[in-house]
Design an enzyme around this catalytic site. Structure first.
Site, PDB file in Angstrom:
ATOM      1  N   TYR A 120       1.089  -0.972  -0.049  1.00 27.45           N
ATOM      2  CA  TYR A 120       0.079   0.181  -0.121  1.00 27.45           C
ATOM      3  C   TYR A 120       0.914   1.236  -0.060  1.00 27.45           C
ATOM      4  O   TYR A 120       1.469   1.677   0.966  1.00 27.45           O
ATOM      5  CB  TYR A 120      -0.993   0.152   1.190  1.00 27.45           C
ATOM      6  CG  TYR A 120      -1.875  -1.034   1.254  1.00 27.45           C
ATOM      7  CD1 TYR A 120      -1.988  -2.213  -0.369  1.00 27.45           C
ATOM      8  CD2 TYR A 120      -2.817  -1.503   2.961  1.00 27.45           C
ATOM      9  CE1 TYR A 120      -3.253  -3.038   0.371  1.00 27.45           C
ATOM     10  CE2 TYR A 120      -3.164  -2.417   2.505  1.00 27.45           C
ATOM     11  CZ  TYR A 120      -3.829  -3.272   1.094  1.00 27.45           C
ATOM     12  OH  TYR A 120      -4.157  -4.730   1.922  1.00 27.45           O
ATOM     13  N   GLY A 133     -17.055   0.936  -0.868  1.00 26.48           N
ATOM     14  CA  GLY A 133     -17.701   2.320  -1.402  1.00 26.48           C
ATOM     15  C   GLY A 133     -18.929   2.359  -1.806  1.00 26.48           C
ATOM     16  O   GLY A 133     -19.546   3.406  -1.927  1.00 26.48           O
TER      17      GLY A 133
END
Ligand SMILES: NC(=O)c1ccc[n+]([C@@H]2O[C@H](COP(=O)([O-])OP(=O)(O)OC[C@H]3O[C@@H](n4cnc5c(N)ncnc54)[C@H](OP(=O)(O)O)[C@@H]3O)[C@@H](O)[C@H]2O)c1
Length: 340
Positions: free
Chosen positions: A63, A216
């Site tokens: 990440y 999301g």
């Protein structure tokens, strides 16, 4: 709207493993993949999560090429005894070409990766160390053998695997107990229910669903990634979130909205409640790790652990996944479903 109803419950991380908050926190978006970030808001989110009983914090060396681990280090240092740190090796994404994926599971790579993560996280031991993706050129027994050495050497406490098939999980568990399998699991992504979840239940492995909010999309915060999200947002490369697929998939959210209205909560909370309820439906510990960078959202998300859906509501929500247009990733060979 239900937001803060106090601290969340707990669940075991692997058979005989530590109790963790029944909802973890996905930290990826704080440094990577989901557009612009706000470091102060992210730090406030971490603190608020801890106050609400969230103890499992999820990161990976991939990440932001180490940035996410470095960003989290001060928070972990301030709360070392209260948090369970989960990070991962195996995947690298060259910053100059974020569409590329390099996957390695060999011993020299793992040894280098664990030292680099320990250094960036500024800790002596990683609580839960995952193989992020499977390199099919290396037998899984060999990879887990090296991971087990890290446990014996005190560098790592527990082992996890991400996006593995049921057969890979069984083979790995034969070498060393696997505490957790992390895979995508949500109202939109149920492929692991066929084989991986039954294997995890049988072996006493905790399921850690990632992207439980469908990245999301299930909250309704965006519809078409190409139009609603920034140019560098990873979701623009996921087939289900763009063009005709996105429009068709947005229409699937109607039952989520109607159930949310009946409970006086948000659609995102219903999406999370559904994932939490997998624990009861499939009879195994389930610790989803929704990702957010906003304290108010961590309040909203943890509050969803207190919602119980009725059989009638589950009957409305369960069929959604089978109707989703477009795959989870553009290249599914990197997923368990691509190898089952
Ligand atoms: N093992 C793997 O291969 C893998 C793959 C992907 C992810 N992961 C892990 O799983 C974690 C969670 O997955 P994810 O972040 O991909 O997806 P997710 O949790 O399904 O969704 C995250 C997205 O939802 C938004 N969001 C969160 N709570 C919300 C709310 N209450 N209302 C509206 N929007 C909300 C977030 O925006 P804000 O941040 O702006 O709030 C973010 O854009 C990651 O952080 C990462 O640690 C692992």
């Amino acid at each position: 709207m239900m937001t803060d109803v106090g601290r969340i419950g707990t669940a075991a991380l692997g058979e005989g493993g530590p109790e963790v908050g029944v909802q973890g926190l996905g930290c990826m978006g704080m440094s990577f993949a989901y557009g612009p970030t706000d470091a102060d808001a992210s730090r406030a989110t971490l603190e608020r999560a801890l106050e609400l009983g969230v103890t499992l914090y999820d990161t990976a060396d991939a990440y932001g090429a180490g940035d996410n681990e470095r960003f989290l280090a001060p928070f972990f240092k301030a709360h070392r005894d209260e948090v369970v740190i989960a990070t991962k090796f195996a995947l690298s994404i060259p910053p100059e070409d974020p569409t590329r994926r390099i996957i390695r599971n060999d011993a020299p790579y793992i040894r280098e990766a664990v030292e680099a993560s320990l250094k960036r996280l500024d800790v002596d031991v990683i609580d839960l160390y995952y193989m992020h993706r499977r390199d099919v050129n290396v037998p899984i027994e060999e990879t887990v053998g090296v991971m087990a050495e890290l446990v014996r050497e005190g560098k790592v406490k527990q082992l996890g695997l991400s996006e593995v098939t049921a057969d890979e999980l069984r083979a790995a568990h034969g070498v060393h107990p696997i505490a957790a399998v992390q895979s995508e699991w949500s109202l939109f992504s149920r492929d692991i229910e066929a084989r991986v979840v039954p294997a995890a239940r049988e072996l006493g492995v905790t399921l850690v669903p990632y992207s439980p909010l469908g990245r999301g999309f299930l909250t309704g915060s965006f519809v078409d990634a190409d139009q609603d999200l920034t140019a560098d947002d990873f979701r623009r490369r996921q087939p289900r979130f763009t063009g005709d697929n996105a429009a068709a998939n947005a229409a699937l959210l109607e039952p989520v909205r109607s159930v949310a209205e009946a409970h006086g909560v948000t659609p995102g909370q219903i999406a999370l409640a559904w994932v939490h309820q997998r624990s009861e439906v499939h009879d195994l510990p389930v610790v989803p790790i929704p990702g957010t960078r906003k304290p108010t959202r961590v309040e909203e998300n943890t509050a969803a652990t207190h919602i119980t859906l009725t059989d009638e509501e589950l009957a409305l929500l369960d069929p959604i996944a089978a109707k989703v247009a477009g795959t989870r990733y553009a290249d599914m060979t990197f997923t368990s479903a691509g190898r089952e």
